[in-house]
Design an enzyme around this catalytic site. Structure first.
Site, PDB file in Angstrom:
ATOM      1  N   CYS A  27     102.529  25.108 114.060  1.00 35.07           N
ATOM      2  CA  CYS A  27     102.446  23.804 114.624  1.00 35.07           C
ATOM      3  C   CYS A  27     103.670  23.187 114.954  1.00 35.07           C
ATOM      4  O   CYS A  27     104.639  23.339 114.218  1.00 35.07           O
ATOM      5  CB  CYS A  27     101.610  23.058 113.295  1.00 35.07           C
ATOM      6  SG  CYS A  27     100.023  23.763 113.066  1.00 35.07           S
ATOM      7  N   HIS A  72      95.110  22.997 106.742  1.00 37.96           N
ATOM      8  CA  HIS A  72      96.025  22.488 106.237  1.00 37.96           C
ATOM      9  C   HIS A  72      96.806  23.749 105.238  1.00 37.96           C
ATOM     10  O   HIS A  72      95.889  24.513 104.871  1.00 37.96           O
ATOM     11  CB  HIS A  72      95.811  21.093 105.438  1.00 37.96           C
ATOM     12  CG  HIS A  72      95.625  19.990 106.284  1.00 37.96           C
ATOM     13  ND1 HIS A  72      95.605  18.794 105.694  1.00 37.96           N
ATOM     14  CD2 HIS A  72      95.576  19.959 107.762  1.00 37.96           C
ATOM     15  CE1 HIS A  72      95.168  18.116 106.731  1.00 37.96           C
ATOM     16  NE2 HIS A  72      95.269  18.762 108.010  1.00 37.96           N
ATOM     17  N   GLU A  74      97.477  23.693 102.048  1.00 41.76           N
ATOM     18  CA  GLU A  74      96.800  23.855 100.682  1.00 41.76           C
ATOM     19  C   GLU A  74      95.468  24.085 100.794  1.00 41.76           C
ATOM     20  O   GLU A  74      95.277  25.135  99.856  1.00 41.76           O
ATOM     21  CB  GLU A  74      96.581  22.415 100.519  1.00 41.76           C
ATOM     22  CG  GLU A  74      98.028  21.256 100.258  1.00 41.76           C
ATOM     23  CD  GLU A  74      98.168  20.575 101.354  1.00 41.76           C
ATOM     24  OE1 GLU A  74      98.453  19.286 101.263  1.00 41.76           O
ATOM     25  OE2 GLU A  74      97.939  20.909 102.542  1.00 41.76           O
ATOM     26  N   CYS A 100      96.631  15.461 101.999  1.00 42.76           N
ATOM     27  CA  CYS A 100      95.507  14.358 102.703  1.00 42.76           C
ATOM     28  C   CYS A 100      94.392  14.526 101.415  1.00 42.76           C
ATOM     29  O   CYS A 100      94.426  15.035 100.533  1.00 42.76           O
ATOM     30  CB  CYS A 100      95.046  14.780 103.787  1.00 42.76           C
ATOM     31  SG  CYS A 100      94.077  16.273 103.963  1.00 42.76           S
ATOM     32  N   CYS A 103      92.266  17.742 101.273  1.00 48.28           N
ATOM     33  CA  CYS A 103      93.021  18.665 100.521  1.00 48.28           C
ATOM     34  C   CYS A 103      93.064  18.379  99.006  1.00 48.28           C
ATOM     35  O   CYS A 103      92.939  19.203  98.306  1.00 48.28           O
ATOM     36  CB  CYS A 103      94.103  18.922 100.999  1.00 48.28           C
ATOM     37  SG  CYS A 103      94.228  19.783 102.509  1.00 48.28           S
ATOM     38  N   TYR A 121     103.240  11.607 102.474  1.00 44.05           N
ATOM     39  CA  TYR A 121     102.398  11.517 103.860  1.00 44.05           C
ATOM     40  C   TYR A 121     101.931   9.929 104.324  1.00 44.05           C
ATOM     41  O   TYR A 121     101.892   9.095 103.177  1.00 44.05           O
ATOM     42  CB  TYR A 121     100.894  12.146 103.629  1.00 44.05           C
ATOM     43  CG  TYR A 121      99.913  12.287 104.763  1.00 44.05           C
ATOM     44  CD1 TYR A 121     100.319  13.010 105.855  1.00 44.05           C
ATOM     45  CD2 TYR A 121      98.937  11.869 104.482  1.00 44.05           C
ATOM     46  CE1 TYR A 121      99.532  13.239 106.792  1.00 44.05           C
ATOM     47  CE2 TYR A 121      97.956  12.186 105.488  1.00 44.05           C
ATOM     48  CZ  TYR A 121      98.401  12.834 106.764  1.00 44.05           C
ATOM     49  OH  TYR A 121      97.423  12.854 107.798  1.00 44.05           O
TER      50      TYR A 121
END
Length: 142
Positions: A27, A72, A74, A100, A103, A121
Site C-alpha cells: 500500500c 487491514h 489487524e 478503525c 478492526c 488514526y
C-alpha cells in the site's frame, strides 16, 4: 517498578518489529503492521494488503483511494492466527496505527485483552470501542 519498565521495553521492541513488518505492505497511502503476542511469543503477524491471490495493488489507479477489499493489518493478523489453530485469547496486539472501528470489533471478538499502538488514526471510534470493552490500551509514541 522494574516490571513496568521491563514491560515498556518489551512493548517498544514489539512495536518496532510491527513497524518493520509494515514495510511488507504494497500500500502506498499507509503501511501498517501488526503483531499478536501471547506469553512473550509472537503468535501471528499481519500487514495491510489485498487478500491472498489478488494483485498487490492497494489503491485504485484512477482515484488513488484504497480499494474496498484491502485487508487491514489487524484483520490479517487475527485471521492468520485463526488459520493456525492458535488462540488469541488474552493476547496483546501491537499495531503501528490505532485500529478503525471494524478492526476494533475483530480485536474484541478475538479475545485480545491489550492493545499497544504508536500512531493515532484520524477517527477515534476504534479506540473508543476498545476502551468501552475494557481492553487495556497503550499509546507508545517515540
Amino acid at each position: 517498578m522494574e516490571d513496568k519498565e521491563k514491560q515498556k521495553q518489551f512493548d517498544k521492541s514489539y512495536l518496532d518489529m510491527a513497524q518493520i513488518w509494515a514495510a511488507n505492505s504494497y500500500c502506498k497511502r499507509r503501511q501498517v503492521g501488526a503483531l499478536l503476542v501471547k506469553d512473550r511469543m509472537i503468535i501471528s503477524d499481519g500487514y495491510n494488503g489485498t487478500p491472498a491471490g489478488f494483485e498487490n495493488v492497494c489503491e485504485d489507479e484512477v482515484t488513488g483511494k484504497t480499494k474496498p477489499y484491502v485487508l487491514h493489518a489487524e484483520a490479517n493478523a487475527i485471521t492468520k492466527v485463526a488459520k493456525s489453530g492458535n488462540s488469541s485469547e488474552g493476547a496483546t496486539m501491537y499495531v503501528t496505527t490505532a485500529p478503525c472501528l471494524e478492526c476494533a470489533k475483530l480485536i474484541i471478538q478475538a479475545g485480545i485483552k491489550r492493545l499497544v499502538y504508536r500512531d493515532d488514526y484520524r477517527i477515534t471510534d476504534g479506540i473508543d470501542l476498545l476502551a468501552r470493552a475494557g481492553i487495556e490500551i497503550v499509546n507508545l509514541t517515540e
